[in-house]
Design an enzyme around this catalytic site. Structure first.
Site, PDB file in Angstrom:
ATOM      1  N   VAL A 156     -34.158 -21.601   4.432  1.00 40.86           N
ATOM      2  CA  VAL A 156     -33.777 -21.691   3.017  1.00 40.86           C
ATOM      3  C   VAL A 156     -34.402 -22.915   2.361  1.00 40.86           C
ATOM      4  CG1 VAL A 156     -31.604 -20.440   3.341  1.00 40.86           C
ATOM      5  CG2 VAL A 156     -31.633 -22.927   3.624  1.00 40.86           C
ATOM      6  N   HIS A 210     -32.442 -15.313   3.744  1.00 34.43           N
ATOM      7  CA  HIS A 210     -31.182 -16.015   3.487  1.00 34.43           C
ATOM      8  C   HIS A 210     -31.191 -16.805   2.193  1.00 34.43           C
ATOM      9  CE1 HIS A 210     -30.658 -15.855   8.142  1.00 34.43           C
ATOM     10  NE2 HIS A 210     -30.343 -14.721   7.559  1.00 34.43           N
ATOM     11  N   SER A 244     -34.444 -19.032  17.686  1.00 36.49           N
ATOM     12  CA  SER A 244     -33.817 -18.707  18.960  1.00 36.49           C
ATOM     13  C   SER A 244     -33.377 -17.251  18.994  1.00 36.49           C
ATOM     14  CB  SER A 244     -32.605 -19.604  19.201  1.00 36.49           C
ATOM     15  OG  SER A 244     -31.620 -19.381  18.210  1.00 36.49           O
ATOM     16  N   CYS A 256     -20.259 -23.669 -13.765  1.00 28.33           N
ATOM     17  CA  CYS A 256     -21.367 -23.104 -14.539  1.00 28.33           C
ATOM     18  C   CYS A 256     -21.353 -23.665 -15.960  1.00 28.33           C
ATOM     19  CB  CYS A 256     -21.248 -21.582 -14.558  1.00 28.33           C
ATOM     20  SG  CYS A 256     -22.493 -20.749 -15.593  1.00 28.33           S
ATOM     21  N   LEU A 309     -44.638 -26.169  17.569  1.00 29.91           N
ATOM     22  CA  LEU A 309     -45.311 -25.276  16.623  1.00 29.91           C
ATOM     23  C   LEU A 309     -46.391 -25.995  15.826  1.00 29.91           C
ATOM     24  CD1 LEU A 309     -42.394 -23.968  17.204  1.00 29.91           C
ATOM     25  CD2 LEU A 309     -42.870 -22.622  15.160  1.00 29.91           C
ATOM     26  N   GLN A 357     -36.121 -16.856   7.795  1.00 27.42           N
ATOM     27  CA  GLN A 357     -34.680 -17.081   7.825  1.00 27.42           C
ATOM     28  C   GLN A 357     -34.334 -18.438   7.212  1.00 27.42           C
ATOM     29  OE1 GLN A 357     -34.852 -16.163  12.258  1.00 27.42           O
ATOM     30  NE2 GLN A 357     -32.815 -15.408  11.781  1.00 27.42           N
TER      31      GLN A 357
END
Length: 283
Positions: free
Chosen positions: A105, A121, A222, A180, A264, A103
């Protein structure tokens, strides 16, 4: 052996069996200096993420976003993988992972050496034109923004996982947004905003991975939003084991077979070490 150590050993045994699908969230990247939306306490931060509708319809909000994101990119772009990312890449090299769905980015899974990552995402390192659809690198856009705004050098008070920062509106005066370079169209980070749908091919690929796996391993999420929780619900419905490593509570715990509430960056390297040995102690 402590309760956490026992859970880590059990998780390592599951990993050693292979066919594991990783689903990662913002909590995996906090040790790389990128905050998550909720944090270990599970309490939402005060920032309101940009929505697709606001970005495309409100020129003032779009200017505000690009100004703040221009500052925030320094943190996102300079972030480096932590021990958790490297452990996931190690598990993949060992052939124990069926796939990685993230999830996030920030591109840190790939920076750690992982490949074939489904970025639900998108990725902040990419930019796309909403008119001609031409993709480009964020680094190129940053060069153009610096050129267009040589005197813009503000200090943000807080950064969010999507690269946006907290900044007073008074500090945004005069910021110039660039369009652009090819067609003059509206540029947007190649990420899925709130209110925008995840591309269906990414969703179908993620479900394909999850449904064919032996274990779904959720890392640092979460599971508050359905974007990630739906994969946990599907795994539980199919009888696929669900393991969660996260600091703080998650909405996936009622469906989980194993939960490890610990950092983690400490848990995952130990899991990878034990899984590589093919043996995890039971006492």
């Amino acid at each position: 052996m402590s309760d956490v150590a026992e859970r880590v050993a059990e998780l390592a045994r599951w990993m050693a069996e292979g066919d594991v699908v990783v689903l990662s969230g913002a909590g995996l990247s906090t040790e790389s200096g990128i905050p998550d939306y909720r944090g270990p306490s599970g309490v939402a931060r005060r920032a309101t993420p940009m929505t697709y509708q606001t970005f495309t319809r409100d020129p003032v909000a779009r200017r505000r976003y690009w100004a703040r994101s221009h500052l925030g990119w320094r943190t996102i772009g300079d972030a480096r993988p932590n021990d958790g990312h490297r452990a996931v890449a190690r598990l993949q090299r060992l052939g124990l992972l069926r796939g990685i769905v993230t999830q996030n980015v920030d591109g840190l899974h790939q920076a750690a050496g992982a490949g074939d990552v489904v970025e639900l995402h998108g990725n902040l390192a990419r930019v796309t034109c909403l008119d001609c659809r031409e993709p480009s690198d964020r680094s190129t856009l940053e060069d153009r923004l610096r050129t267009a705004n040589p005197a813009f050098d503000k200090t943000p008070t807080e950064i969010n996982p999507d690269g946006d920062v907290e900044l007073d509106d008074d500090d945004l005066a005069g910021f110039v947004v660039v369009d652009c370079a090819g067609c003059g169209g509206m540029l947007k980070p190649d990420v899925v905003y709130f209110g925008e749908s995840v591309p269906p091919e990414r969703v179908s690929r993620s479900f394909e991975l999850v449904c064919g796996g032996r274990t779904l391993l959720v890392l640092g999420s979460s599971l508050t939003v359905m974007s990630g929780r739906r994969f946990v619900l599907r795994a539980a419905k199919l009888g696929i084991r669900v393991a969660i490593v996260n600091q703080g509570v998650t909405r996936g715990e009622p469906y989980a077979d194993l939960v490890v509430d610990a950092p983690l960056g400490e848990v995952l390297p130990e899991v990878a070490r034990l899984a590589e040995s093919g043996y995890a102690p039971t006492h």
